[in-house]
Scaffold this motif. Structure first.
Motif, PDB file in Angstrom:
ATOM      1  N   PHE A   1       0.816  -1.205   0.000  1.00  0.00           N
ATOM      2  CA  PHE A   1       0.000   0.000   0.000  1.00  0.00           C
ATOM      3  C   PHE A   1       0.856   1.264   0.000  1.00  0.00           C
ATOM      4  CE2 PHE A   1      -4.159  -1.832   1.965  1.00  0.00           C
ATOM      5  CZ  PHE A   1      -4.143  -2.829   1.008  1.00  0.00           C
ATOM      6  N   LEU A   2       1.900   1.283   0.838  1.00  0.00           N
ATOM      7  CA  LEU A   2       2.707   2.497   0.968  1.00  0.00           C
ATOM      8  C   LEU A   2       3.472   2.844  -0.306  1.00  0.00           C
ATOM      9  CD1 LEU A   2       4.028   2.287   4.639  1.00  0.00           C
ATOM     10  CD2 LEU A   2       2.405   3.914   3.682  1.00  0.00           C
ATOM     11  N   PRO A   3       4.106   1.883  -1.013  1.00  0.00           N
ATOM     12  CA  PRO A   3       4.746   2.255  -2.286  1.00  0.00           C
ATOM     13  C   PRO A   3       3.781   2.840  -3.299  1.00  0.00           C
ATOM     14  CG  PRO A   3       5.579   0.146  -1.537  1.00  0.00           C
ATOM     15  CD  PRO A   3       4.446   0.501  -0.629  1.00  0.00           C
ATOM     16  N   PHE A   4       2.544   2.373  -3.298  1.00  0.00           N
ATOM     17  CA  PHE A   4       1.556   2.955  -4.197  1.00  0.00           C
ATOM     18  C   PHE A   4       1.277   4.408  -3.831  1.00  0.00           C
ATOM     19  CE2 PHE A   4      -2.936   3.996  -4.907  1.00  0.00           C
ATOM     20  CZ  PHE A   4      -3.012   3.873  -6.283  1.00  0.00           C
ATOM     21  N   LEU A   5       1.182   4.697  -2.529  1.00  0.00           N
ATOM     22  CA  LEU A   5       0.902   6.059  -2.086  1.00  0.00           C
ATOM     23  C   LEU A   5       2.105   6.970  -2.205  1.00  0.00           C
ATOM     24  CD1 LEU A   5      -1.273   5.353   1.064  1.00  0.00           C
ATOM     25  CD2 LEU A   5      -2.026   6.292  -1.100  1.00  0.00           C
ATOM     26  N   SER A   6       3.288   6.418  -2.463  1.00  0.00           N
ATOM     27  CA  SER A   6       4.478   7.265  -2.584  1.00  0.00           C
ATOM     28  C   SER A   6       4.419   8.168  -3.803  1.00  0.00           C
ATOM     29  CB  SER A   6       5.733   6.383  -2.662  1.00  0.00           C
ATOM     30  OG  SER A   6       5.742   5.632  -3.875  1.00  0.00           O
ATOM     31  N   ARG A   7       3.471   7.934  -4.701  1.00  0.00           N
ATOM     32  CA  ARG A   7       3.340   8.792  -5.879  1.00  0.00           C
ATOM     33  C   ARG A   7       2.477  10.012  -5.596  1.00  0.00           C
ATOM     34  NH1 ARG A   7       1.524   3.311  -8.657  1.00  0.00           N
ATOM     35  NH2 ARG A   7       3.415   2.136  -8.215  1.00  0.00           N
ATOM     36  N   LEU A   8       1.917  10.086  -4.399  1.00  0.00           N
ATOM     37  CA  LEU A   8       1.141  11.250  -3.982  1.00  0.00           C
ATOM     38  C   LEU A   8       1.953  12.083  -3.008  1.00  0.00           C
ATOM     39  CD1 LEU A   8      -2.363   9.613  -3.382  1.00  0.00           C
ATOM     40  CD2 LEU A   8      -1.650  10.974  -5.332  1.00  0.00           C
ATOM     41  N   PRO A   9       1.622  13.352  -2.849  1.00  0.00           N
ATOM     42  CA  PRO A   9       2.335  14.175  -1.866  1.00  0.00           C
ATOM     43  C   PRO A   9       2.148  13.631  -0.456  1.00  0.00           C
ATOM     44  CG  PRO A   9       1.108  15.551  -3.403  1.00  0.00           C
ATOM     45  CD  PRO A   9       0.687  14.135  -3.666  1.00  0.00           C
ATOM     46  N   PRO A  10       3.110  13.881   0.439  1.00  0.00           N
ATOM     47  CA  PRO A  10       3.033  13.349   1.806  1.00  0.00           C
ATOM     48  C   PRO A  10       1.778  13.705   2.581  1.00  0.00           C
ATOM     49  CG  PRO A  10       5.255  14.104   1.360  1.00  0.00           C
ATOM     50  CD  PRO A  10       4.428  14.487   0.159  1.00  0.00           C
ATOM     51  N   PRO A  11       1.088  14.842   2.360  1.00  0.00           N
ATOM     52  CA  PRO A  11      -0.162  15.054   3.105  1.00  0.00           C
ATOM     53  C   PRO A  11      -1.179  13.923   2.948  1.00  0.00           C
ATOM     54  CG  PRO A  11       0.517  17.113   2.107  1.00  0.00           C
ATOM     55  CD  PRO A  11       1.463  16.062   1.601  1.00  0.00           C
ATOM     56  N   PHE A  12      -1.175  13.257   1.806  1.00  0.00           N
ATOM     57  CA  PHE A  12      -2.096  12.138   1.625  1.00  0.00           C
ATOM     58  C   PHE A  12      -1.666  10.917   2.436  1.00  0.00           C
ATOM     59  CE2 PHE A  12      -2.839  14.753  -2.092  1.00  0.00           C
ATOM     60  CZ  PHE A  12      -4.220  14.786  -2.146  1.00  0.00           C
ATOM     61  N   LEU A  13      -0.377  10.858   2.793  1.00  0.00           N
ATOM     62  CA  LEU A  13       0.081   9.755   3.627  1.00  0.00           C
ATOM     63  C   LEU A  13      -0.554   9.824   5.012  1.00  0.00           C
ATOM     64  CD1 LEU A  13       2.036   7.333   3.755  1.00  0.00           C
ATOM     65  CD2 LEU A  13       3.750   8.887   4.678  1.00  0.00           C
ATOM     66  N   ARG A  14      -0.789  11.036   5.510  1.00  0.00           N
ATOM     67  CA  ARG A  14      -1.441  11.169   6.809  1.00  0.00           C
ATOM     68  C   ARG A  14      -2.891  10.691   6.733  1.00  0.00           C
ATOM     69  NH1 ARG A  14       2.189  15.609   6.966  1.00  0.00           N
ATOM     70  NH2 ARG A  14       0.741  17.097   6.029  1.00  0.00           N
ATOM     71  N   SER A  15      -3.538  10.911   5.600  1.00  0.00           N
ATOM     72  CA  SER A  15      -4.892  10.366   5.422  1.00  0.00           C
ATOM     73  C   SER A  15      -4.861   8.837   5.416  1.00  0.00           C
ATOM     74  CB  SER A  15      -5.494  10.880   4.115  1.00  0.00           C
ATOM     75  OG  SER A  15      -5.616  12.279   4.129  1.00  0.00           O
ATOM     76  N   PHE A  16      -3.806   8.264   4.842  1.00  0.00           N
ATOM     77  CA  PHE A  16      -3.679   6.803   4.835  1.00  0.00           C
ATOM     78  C   PHE A  16      -3.526   6.263   6.251  1.00  0.00           C
ATOM     79  CE2 PHE A  16      -0.804   3.122   4.873  1.00  0.00           C
ATOM     80  CZ  PHE A  16      -1.562   2.206   4.165  1.00  0.00           C
ATOM     81  N   PHE A  17      -2.683   6.902   7.067  1.00  0.00           N
ATOM     82  CA  PHE A  17      -2.504   6.437   8.439  1.00  0.00           C
ATOM     83  C   PHE A  17      -3.779   6.654   9.262  1.00  0.00           C
ATOM     84  CE2 PHE A  17       2.173   6.981   7.652  1.00  0.00           C
ATOM     85  CZ  PHE A  17       2.452   5.622   7.722  1.00  0.00           C
ATOM     86  N   LEU A  18      -4.540   7.690   8.938  1.00  0.00           N
ATOM     87  CA  LEU A  18      -5.839   7.863   9.575  1.00  0.00           C
ATOM     88  C   LEU A  18      -6.734   6.670   9.252  1.00  0.00           C
ATOM     89  CD1 LEU A  18      -7.840  11.139   9.801  1.00  0.00           C
ATOM     90  CD2 LEU A  18      -9.015   9.062   9.153  1.00  0.00           C
ATOM     91  N   GLY A  19      -6.721   6.231   7.997  1.00  0.00           N
ATOM     92  CA  GLY A  19      -7.493   5.052   7.622  1.00  0.00           C
ATOM     93  C   GLY A  19      -6.994   3.793   8.314  1.00  0.00           C
ATOM     94  N   GLN A  20      -5.671   3.676   8.495  1.00  0.00           N
ATOM     95  CA  GLN A  20      -5.148   2.526   9.227  1.00  0.00           C
ATOM     96  C   GLN A  20      -5.633   2.523  10.668  1.00  0.00           C
ATOM     97  OE1 GLN A  20      -0.846   2.101   8.876  1.00  0.00           O
ATOM     98  NE2 GLN A  20      -1.176   0.406   7.464  1.00  0.00           N
ATOM     99  N   GLY A  21      -5.747   3.713  11.266  1.00  0.00           N
ATOM    100  CA  GLY A  21      -6.312   3.783  12.607  1.00  0.00           C
ATOM    101  C   GLY A  21      -7.767   3.342  12.634  1.00  0.00           C
ATOM    102  N   LEU A  22      -8.502   3.680  11.579  1.00  0.00           N
ATOM    103  CA  LEU A  22      -9.890   3.236  11.500  1.00  0.00           C
ATOM    104  C   LEU A  22      -9.991   1.717  11.356  1.00  0.00           C
ATOM    105  CD1 LEU A  22     -11.454   5.956   9.172  1.00  0.00           C
ATOM    106  CD2 LEU A  22     -11.644   5.765  11.651  1.00  0.00           C
ATOM    107  N   SER A  23      -8.959   1.086  10.796  1.00  0.00           N
ATOM    108  CA  SER A  23      -8.983  -0.372  10.675  1.00  0.00           C
ATOM    109  C   SER A  23      -8.959  -1.055  12.032  1.00  0.00           C
ATOM    110  CB  SER A  23      -7.796  -0.850   9.829  1.00  0.00           C
ATOM    111  OG  SER A  23      -6.576  -0.694  10.542  1.00  0.00           O
ATOM    112  N   ALA A  24      -8.497  -0.360  13.071  1.00  0.00           N
ATOM    113  CA  ALA A  24      -8.571  -0.889  14.433  1.00  0.00           C
ATOM    114  C   ALA A  24      -9.796  -0.376  15.175  1.00  0.00           C
ATOM    115  CB  ALA A  24      -7.305  -0.516  15.210  1.00  0.00           C
ATOM    116  N   LEU A  25     -10.176   0.876  14.902  1.00  0.00           N
ATOM    117  CA  LEU A  25     -11.282   1.482  15.641  1.00  0.00           C
ATOM    118  C   LEU A  25     -12.635   0.891  15.242  1.00  0.00           C
ATOM    119  CD1 LEU A  25     -12.418   3.628  17.563  1.00  0.00           C
ATOM    120  CD2 LEU A  25     -12.386   5.233  15.644  1.00  0.00           C
ATOM    121  N   LEU A  26     -12.894   0.764  13.949  1.00  0.00           N
ATOM    122  CA  LEU A  26     -14.216   0.321  13.496  1.00  0.00           C
ATOM    123  C   LEU A  26     -14.562  -1.096  13.969  1.00  0.00           C
ATOM    124  CD1 LEU A  26     -14.423   1.868   9.920  1.00  0.00           C
ATOM    125  CD2 LEU A  26     -15.369   2.719  12.061  1.00  0.00           C
ATOM    126  N   PRO A  27     -13.635  -2.088  13.902  1.00  0.00           N
ATOM    127  CA  PRO A  27     -13.988  -3.397  14.472  1.00  0.00           C
ATOM    128  C   PRO A  27     -14.269  -3.342  15.966  1.00  0.00           C
ATOM    129  CG  PRO A  27     -12.143  -3.628  12.965  1.00  0.00           C
ATOM    130  CD  PRO A  27     -12.358  -2.157  13.150  1.00  0.00           C
TER     131      PRO A  27
END
Length: 349
Positions: free
Chosen positions: A132-158
């Protein structure tokens, strides 16, 4: 180049967050559902030990991704990501009807279907870290923080789904003779584990659809193996220092042409792990990862035991909520001061 519309930026951040949500949602969902499934599976409360070993063996998924990159260089990350998402969706979808199946092995009953599917999901979740991270490396780093926010949701939602299910609800009614609290009376869950795994499958399907939406929204990402951030998605805030702008605009991956070149580039200085700055950052990363993924989960059940299962589940949910909240705050508040990071980390240890 003109900045993209605000709606497109918001949609991209949303799709990236939903895409990151599917990284570890499957394994996190199995962990929070253990209090329900252990009542029907023959392994009982030894099942978490089996699951820990299977998650560790799931790191073999990293070897599969490495072989893919060796055998098919330059093919990009689209196929591995789709394979990871397909395994996650298929594994959780099969868990819904198959988790209570018991098979006799060497004269003893074992939950072979549950353990086998858990291993498949562990392979997918571990491989998601390096695809997932190499794919997101083509976007600016601000979008990486959105990705980590989603990773946090992967623990919160269950965890939230487990709370809605009513995991661990009990009551100690007083004895009719002397009025003292009697043995605990466990209430049945609001819906069975099969429904929980079905809802988890829906979350993973949404994450897979978000990835397809990213491919449609940013078509160049589907065909270019590695490239820098797209100029049309750069978000420049007024008043930011030039050094910080260069840092935010730099790609997370070095382009192949630049990596093969022996001449230094005039851009920002490369990260050097052997320097004092690099060693400090790596040390902070190791300490926080050890606390978050090793020490705290190991002692959390003992620290919450005197307060009951409800306090334990609330602590798990609030701890999981801290991750996406911190990632959301990092979108507007960044700390690049090394001493400040050290002080902040040491104050929480």
């Amino acid at each position: 180049m003109a900045a993209p519309p605000l709606g497109r930026l918001v949609l991209t951040h949303l799709l990236v967050a939903l895409f990151g949500m599917g990284s570890w949602a499957a394994i996190n969902g199995i962990w929070v559902e253990l209090p329900v499934v252990v009542k029907d599976l023959p392994e009982g409360w030894s099942l978490p030990s089996y699951l820990s070993v299977l998650v560790a063996l799931g790191n073999l998924g990293l070897l599969m991704v490495t072989l893919w990159r060796r055998l098919g260089p330059g093919k990009g990350e689209r196929a591995p990501i789709q394979a990871v998402q397909a395994l996650s969706v298929l594994g959780t979808a099969l868990l819904a009807p198959l988790w209570p199946r018991v098979t006799v092995v060497a004269g003893q009953a074992h939950s072979v279907a549950f353990l086998a599917l858990a291993f498949v999901l562990a392979l997918a979740c571990c491989a998601s870290n390096v695809t997932f991270l190499p794919f997101l490396s083509r976007l600016p780093p601000p979008f990486l923080r959105s990705f980590f926010l989603g990773q946090g949701l992967s623990a919160l939602l269950p965890c939230v789904l487990a709370l809605v299910q009513g995991v661990g609800r009990l009551e100690c009614p007083p004895a009719p003779t002397n009025g003292t609290p009697g043995p605990p009376l466990y209430f049945p869950e609001r819906f069975p584990a099969s429904t929980f795994f079905g809802a988890l499958t829906t979350l993973l399907v949404v994450s897979s659809a978000a990835f397809q939406g990213l491919l449609l929204l940013l078509p160049s990402l589907a065909s270019v193996p590695t490239e820098g951030p797209r100029p049309g998605l750069r978000v420049g805030a007024p008043g930011v220092k030039e050094e910080e702008e260069e840092e935010e605009a730099s790609p997370l991956q070095e382009p192949p042409g630049q990596a093969a070149s022996s001449t230094p580039s005039p851009g920002p200085a490369a990260f050097q792990p052997l320097s004092a700055h690099g060693a400090c950052l790596l040390g902070l990363l190791a300490a926080t990862s050890a606390l978050t993924n090793g020490v705290l989960p190991a002692v959390q059940s003992y620290s919450c035991l005197p307060y009951g299962r409800l306090a334990y589940h609330l602590a798990v949910v609030l701890g999981s909520a801290a991750n996406p909240l911190a990632c959301f705050l990092a979108m507007g508040i960044l700390c690049r001061w090394r001493r400040g990071l050290c002080v902040w980390a040491c104050s929480h240890m």
